[in-house]
Motif scaffolding. Sequence first.
Motif, mmCIF file in Angstrom:
data_model
loop_
_atom_site.group_PDB
_atom_site.id
_atom_site.type_symbol
_atom_site.label_atom_id
_atom_site.label_comp_id
_atom_site.label_asym_id
_atom_site.label_seq_id
_atom_site.Cartn_x
_atom_site.Cartn_y
_atom_site.Cartn_z
ATOM 1 N N VAL A 26 0.844 -1.203 0.000
ATOM 2 C CA VAL A 26 0.000 0.000 0.000
ATOM 3 C C VAL A 26 0.875 1.247 0.000
ATOM 4 N N PHE A 27 1.883 1.268 0.860
ATOM 5 C CA PHE A 27 2.788 2.420 0.927
ATOM 6 C C PHE A 27 3.551 2.583 -0.384
ATOM 7 N N SER A 28 4.122 1.492 -0.883
ATOM 8 C CA SER A 28 4.905 1.560 -2.112
ATOM 9 C C SER A 28 4.064 2.013 -3.296
ATOM 10 N N ALA A 29 2.844 1.473 -3.416
ATOM 11 C CA ALA A 29 1.964 1.863 -4.516
ATOM 12 C C ALA A 29 1.604 3.343 -4.434
ATOM 13 N N ALA A 30 1.361 3.827 -3.215
ATOM 14 C CA ALA A 30 1.031 5.245 -3.036
ATOM 15 C C ALA A 30 2.201 6.131 -3.452
ATOM 16 N N ILE A 31 3.418 5.730 -3.104
ATOM 17 C CA ILE A 31 4.604 6.516 -3.464
ATOM 18 C C ILE A 31 4.825 6.510 -4.972
ATOM 19 N N VAL A 32 4.584 5.374 -5.619
ATOM 20 C CA VAL A 32 4.715 5.303 -7.081
ATOM 21 C C VAL A 32 3.733 6.263 -7.750
ATOM 22 N N ILE A 33 2.499 6.283 -7.291
ATOM 23 C CA ILE A 33 1.482 7.184 -7.853
ATOM 24 C C ILE A 33 1.890 8.643 -7.654
ATOM 25 N N LEU A 34 2.361 8.971 -6.459
ATOM 26 C CA LEU A 34 2.798 10.341 -6.181
ATOM 27 C C LEU A 34 3.980 10.730 -7.061
ATOM 28 N N ALA A 35 4.928 9.811 -7.237
ATOM 29 C CA ALA A 35 6.118 10.099 -8.038
ATOM 30 C C ALA A 35 5.752 10.317 -9.512
ATOM 31 N N LEU A 36 4.885 9.483 -10.047
ATOM 32 C CA LEU A 36 4.470 9.638 -11.449
ATOM 33 C C LEU A 36 3.714 10.955 -11.645
ATOM 34 N N THR A 37 2.904 11.312 -10.652
ATOM 35 C CA THR A 37 2.193 12.594 -10.716
ATOM 36 C C THR A 37 3.175 13.755 -10.654
ATOM 37 N N ALA A 38 4.199 13.625 -9.805
ATOM 38 C CA ALA A 38 5.223 14.670 -9.692
ATOM 39 C C ALA A 38 5.963 14.844 -11.013
ATOM 40 N N TRP A 39 6.287 13.730 -11.694
ATOM 41 C CA TRP A 39 6.950 13.830 -12.990
ATOM 42 C C TRP A 39 6.051 14.521 -14.010
ATOM 43 N N HIS A 40 4.766 14.196 -14.002
ATOM 44 C CA HIS A 40 3.808 14.837 -14.903
ATOM 45 C C HIS A 40 3.795 16.354 -14.666
ATOM 46 N N GLU A 41 3.802 16.760 -13.398
ATOM 47 C CA GLU A 41 3.796 18.187 -13.075
ATOM 48 C C GLU A 41 5.084 18.857 -13.536
ATOM 49 N N TYR A 42 6.202 18.173 -13.355
ATOM 50 C CA TYR A 42 7.502 18.700 -13.792
ATOM 51 C C TYR A 42 7.498 18.893 -15.307
ATOM 52 N N TYR A 43 7.037 17.875 -16.022
ATOM 53 C CA TYR A 43 6.961 17.945 -17.481
ATOM 54 C C TYR A 43 6.067 19.107 -17.930
ATOM 55 N N ARG A 44 4.906 19.216 -17.305
ATOM 56 C CA ARG A 44 3.950 20.249 -17.702
ATOM 57 C C ARG A 44 4.489 21.649 -17.419
ATOM 58 N N ALA A 45 5.217 21.816 -16.316
ATOM 59 C CA ALA A 45 5.770 23.128 -15.985
ATOM 60 C C ALA A 45 6.692 23.626 -17.087
ATOM 61 N N PHE A 46 7.556 22.755 -17.595
ATOM 62 C CA PHE A 46 8.484 23.178 -18.643
ATOM 63 C C PHE A 46 7.816 23.251 -20.012
ATOM 64 N N SER A 47 6.684 22.549 -20.162
ATOM 65 C CA SER A 47 5.968 22.638 -21.443
ATOM 66 C C SER A 47 5.389 24.032 -21.639
ATOM 67 N N TYR A 48 5.125 24.749 -20.534
ATOM 68 C CA TYR A 48 4.630 26.117 -20.646
ATOM 69 C C TYR A 48 5.666 27.038 -21.289
ATOM 70 N N MET A 49 6.921 26.617 -21.253
ATOM 71 C CA MET A 49 7.995 27.394 -21.863
ATOM 72 C C MET A 49 8.274 26.944 -23.298
ATOM 73 N N GLY A 50 7.459 25.995 -23.770
ATOM 74 C CA GLY A 50 7.658 25.484 -25.120
ATOM 75 C C GLY A 50 8.654 24.348 -25.210
ATOM 76 N N MET A 51 9.106 23.833 -24.064
ATOM 77 C CA MET A 51 10.066 22.734 -24.064
ATOM 78 C C MET A 51 9.335 21.393 -24.155
ATOM 79 N N LYS A 52 9.910 20.485 -24.936
ATOM 80 C CA LYS A 52 9.330 19.150 -25.095
ATOM 81 C C LYS A 52 10.249 18.129 -24.437
#
Length: 275
Positions: A26-52
């Motif tokens: 349960v703990f590990s699965a929750a951390i994986v979900i949080l980490a994948l969401t964090a990566w999505h947010e990181y990606y989206r933040a730089f996409s606002y600058m036109g970076m792919k």
Amino acid sequence: MLVKRIITGLIGMITAVYVINFGDWVFSAAIVILALTAWHEYYRAFSYMGMKLTYFGGMAAVFFTLACAWQGNSDELLAVIMFATLLILSKAVLYHDKFTIQEACISIAGICYVALSFSHLILLRFTGSEVFVHSTLGNVSLGCSFIWLAFIGTWASDTFAFFAGSLFGKTKLCPQISPGKTVEGFIGGVLGTSLSLMGLGMLFNFSLIHMAILGVLIALVATVGDLVESSFKRFTGIKDSGQILPGHGGVLDRFDSIMFTVPFVYYYVQIFKIF
């Protein structure tokens, strides 16, 4: 807005207590979900600058890095980061007209930032999982107690820094990055975190000297983690990393300090053997 923050905070606290204390998958699965969401947010933040950035490659690298941490395979974890780095840099060469070296480097930095920090949450939680700490609230596993040291220490740092800064703050700590932070708030955070960790030390029967030292260091590292995420947001021009947590922003907004304090606690307890 305040009501949303309070409700989200209460739900988050109840969920954290269950997930941390239950541990296991349960703990590990929750951390994986949080980490994948964090990566999505990181990606989206730089996409606002036109970076792919390398979105799916980053997702895969984060997932497999955490999976290795879950299995306790440090060699495989290192291999995932190594090959992800080589593949992304190779992509910048093969598709240089569509994927720049700058985008490659920012992708690699994000993968390391997210994958390695969240991996240490899993590593810390399962440290000494066969050993139990006897406390006044019952028996908990050693790793569980370490996670609470990191989490409560980080929350204490934020809370005491906020109130000390609101009451006494005059001297700006880092105005170019975070104008609201003050030296007085930071000092209040250091003192409050040390006292909070000493209280936990008495609960878990840990050395109070180590707890006092760890409290000072957690407050310092938590502040740096917060400023790092603020730097990302200032650079990309966003206000919040996401909206997944009503009133609190995104995962990176809420876990920015934890992403620094947890690895620090992990290596501190490994080096000084406070258990």
